[in-house]
Design a protein around this motif. Structure first.
Motif, PDB file in Angstrom:
ATOM      1  N   ARG A  86       5.638   0.223  18.448  1.00  0.00           N
ATOM      2  CA  ARG A  86       5.644  -0.604  19.648  1.00  0.00           C
ATOM      3  C   ARG A  86       4.674  -1.758  19.462  1.00  0.00           C
ATOM      4  N   ARG A  87       5.116  -2.948  19.851  1.00  0.00           N
ATOM      5  CA  ARG A  87       4.301  -4.156  19.673  1.00  0.00           C
ATOM      6  C   ARG A  87       2.923  -4.047  20.307  1.00  0.00           C
ATOM      7  N   ALA A  88       2.842  -3.309  21.398  1.00  0.00           N
ATOM      8  CA  ALA A  88       1.561  -3.176  22.087  1.00  0.00           C
ATOM      9  C   ALA A  88       0.514  -2.504  21.197  1.00  0.00           C
ATOM     10  N   TYR A  89       0.965  -1.707  20.232  1.00  0.00           N
ATOM     11  CA  TYR A  89       0.046  -1.013  19.324  1.00  0.00           C
ATOM     12  C   TYR A  89      -0.084  -1.676  17.968  1.00  0.00           C
ATOM     13  N   VAL A  90       0.961  -2.291  17.473  1.00  0.00           N
ATOM     14  CA  VAL A  90       0.993  -2.745  16.081  1.00  0.00           C
ATOM     15  C   VAL A  90      -0.077  -3.787  15.774  1.00  0.00           C
ATOM     16  N   LEU A  91      -0.110  -4.888  16.498  1.00  0.00           N
ATOM     17  CA  LEU A  91      -1.084  -5.935  16.191  1.00  0.00           C
ATOM     18  C   LEU A  91      -2.524  -5.451  16.389  1.00  0.00           C
ATOM     19  N   PRO A  92      -2.857  -4.778  17.496  1.00  0.00           N
ATOM     20  CA  PRO A  92      -4.233  -4.273  17.616  1.00  0.00           C
ATOM     21  C   PRO A  92      -4.605  -3.301  16.494  1.00  0.00           C
ATOM     22  N   ARG A  93      -3.651  -2.463  16.083  1.00  0.00           N
ATOM     23  CA  ARG A  93      -3.924  -1.519  14.987  1.00  0.00           C
ATOM     24  C   ARG A  93      -4.171  -2.292  13.692  1.00  0.00           C
ATOM     25  N   GLN A  94      -3.365  -3.310  13.445  1.00  0.00           N
ATOM     26  CA  GLN A  94      -3.551  -4.109  12.233  1.00  0.00           C
ATOM     27  C   GLN A  94      -4.888  -4.839  12.257  1.00  0.00           C
ATOM     28  N   ILE A  95      -5.261  -5.359  13.398  1.00  0.00           N
ATOM     29  CA  ILE A  95      -6.557  -6.024  13.523  1.00  0.00           C
ATOM     30  C   ILE A  95      -7.685  -5.028  13.286  1.00  0.00           C
ATOM     31  N   ALA A  96      -7.561  -3.843  13.862  1.00  0.00           N
ATOM     32  CA  ALA A  96      -8.597  -2.823  13.678  1.00  0.00           C
ATOM     33  C   ALA A  96      -8.717  -2.424  12.210  1.00  0.00           C
ATOM     34  N   MET A  97      -7.600  -2.269  11.520  1.00  0.00           N
ATOM     35  CA  MET A  97      -7.640  -1.936  10.092  1.00  0.00           C
ATOM     36  C   MET A  97      -8.330  -3.049   9.310  1.00  0.00           C
ATOM     37  N   TYR A  98      -8.014  -4.284   9.632  1.00  0.00           N
ATOM     38  CA  TYR A  98      -8.620  -5.445   8.974  1.00  0.00           C
ATOM     39  C   TYR A  98     -10.134  -5.433   9.166  1.00  0.00           C
ATOM     40  N   ILE A  99     -10.555  -5.217  10.410  1.00  0.00           N
ATOM     41  CA  ILE A  99     -11.989  -5.219  10.711  1.00  0.00           C
ATOM     42  C   ILE A  99     -12.701  -4.067  10.018  1.00  0.00           C
ATOM     43  N   VAL A 100     -12.110  -2.880  10.059  1.00  0.00           N
ATOM     44  CA  VAL A 100     -12.724  -1.723   9.396  1.00  0.00           C
ATOM     45  C   VAL A 100     -12.902  -2.016   7.915  1.00  0.00           C
ATOM     46  N   ARG A 101     -11.899  -2.583   7.289  1.00  0.00           N
ATOM     47  CA  ARG A 101     -11.983  -2.891   5.853  1.00  0.00           C
ATOM     48  C   ARG A 101     -13.107  -3.882   5.564  1.00  0.00           C
ATOM     49  N   HIS A 102     -13.216  -4.926   6.371  1.00  0.00           N
ATOM     50  CA  HIS A 102     -14.193  -5.969   6.091  1.00  0.00           C
ATOM     51  C   HIS A 102     -15.613  -5.614   6.535  1.00  0.00           C
ATOM     52  N   VAL A 103     -15.745  -4.808   7.562  1.00  0.00           N
ATOM     53  CA  VAL A 103     -17.087  -4.457   8.045  1.00  0.00           C
ATOM     54  C   VAL A 103     -17.656  -3.270   7.279  1.00  0.00           C
ATOM     55  N   THR A 104     -16.813  -2.278   6.973  1.00  0.00           N
ATOM     56  CA  THR A 104     -17.327  -1.066   6.326  1.00  0.00           C
ATOM     57  C   THR A 104     -17.072  -1.022   4.833  1.00  0.00           C
TER      58      THR A 104
END
Length: 92
Positions: free
Chosen positions: A25-43
């Motif tokens: 569902r679109r409501a989850y996909v983009l936020p999940r992708q953003i969260a994955m991106y942030i986790v990768r770059h911050v941690t």
């Protein structure tokens, strides 16, 4: 970090505020992708670790998400600014 992205994306009210639900569902996909991106770059976590954190997703899915957000950041100034602010909020 995931909670910050969920709050920004107004996902608190949804059934899975941790973005681990197996849905496209679109409501989850983009936020999940953003969260994955942030986790990768911050941690600096591995793709496999990030995939496990987000509901057992395959490392290729995580890599696709990171690459997609990276491309979106280059083309969408507003999204780039929002992600920059989210990343700043995640670094303590």
């Amino acid at each position: 970090m995931v909670r910050i992205v969920c709050k920004h994306s107004h996902l608190r009210e949804m059934r899975d505020p941790e973005l681990t639900v197996r849905t496209n569902r679109r409501a989850y996909v983009l936020p999940r992708q953003i969260a994955m991106y942030i986790v990768r770059h911050v941690t600096g976590a591995t793709l496999q670790e990030i995939g496990r954190q987000f509901g057992g997703r395959h490392h290729a899915t995580v890599l696709h998400s990171i690459n997609k957000i990276d491309a979106l950041r280059r083309s969408d100034r507003a999204l780039d600014l929002a992600i920059t602010r989210l990343m700043e909020a995640c670094t303590f």
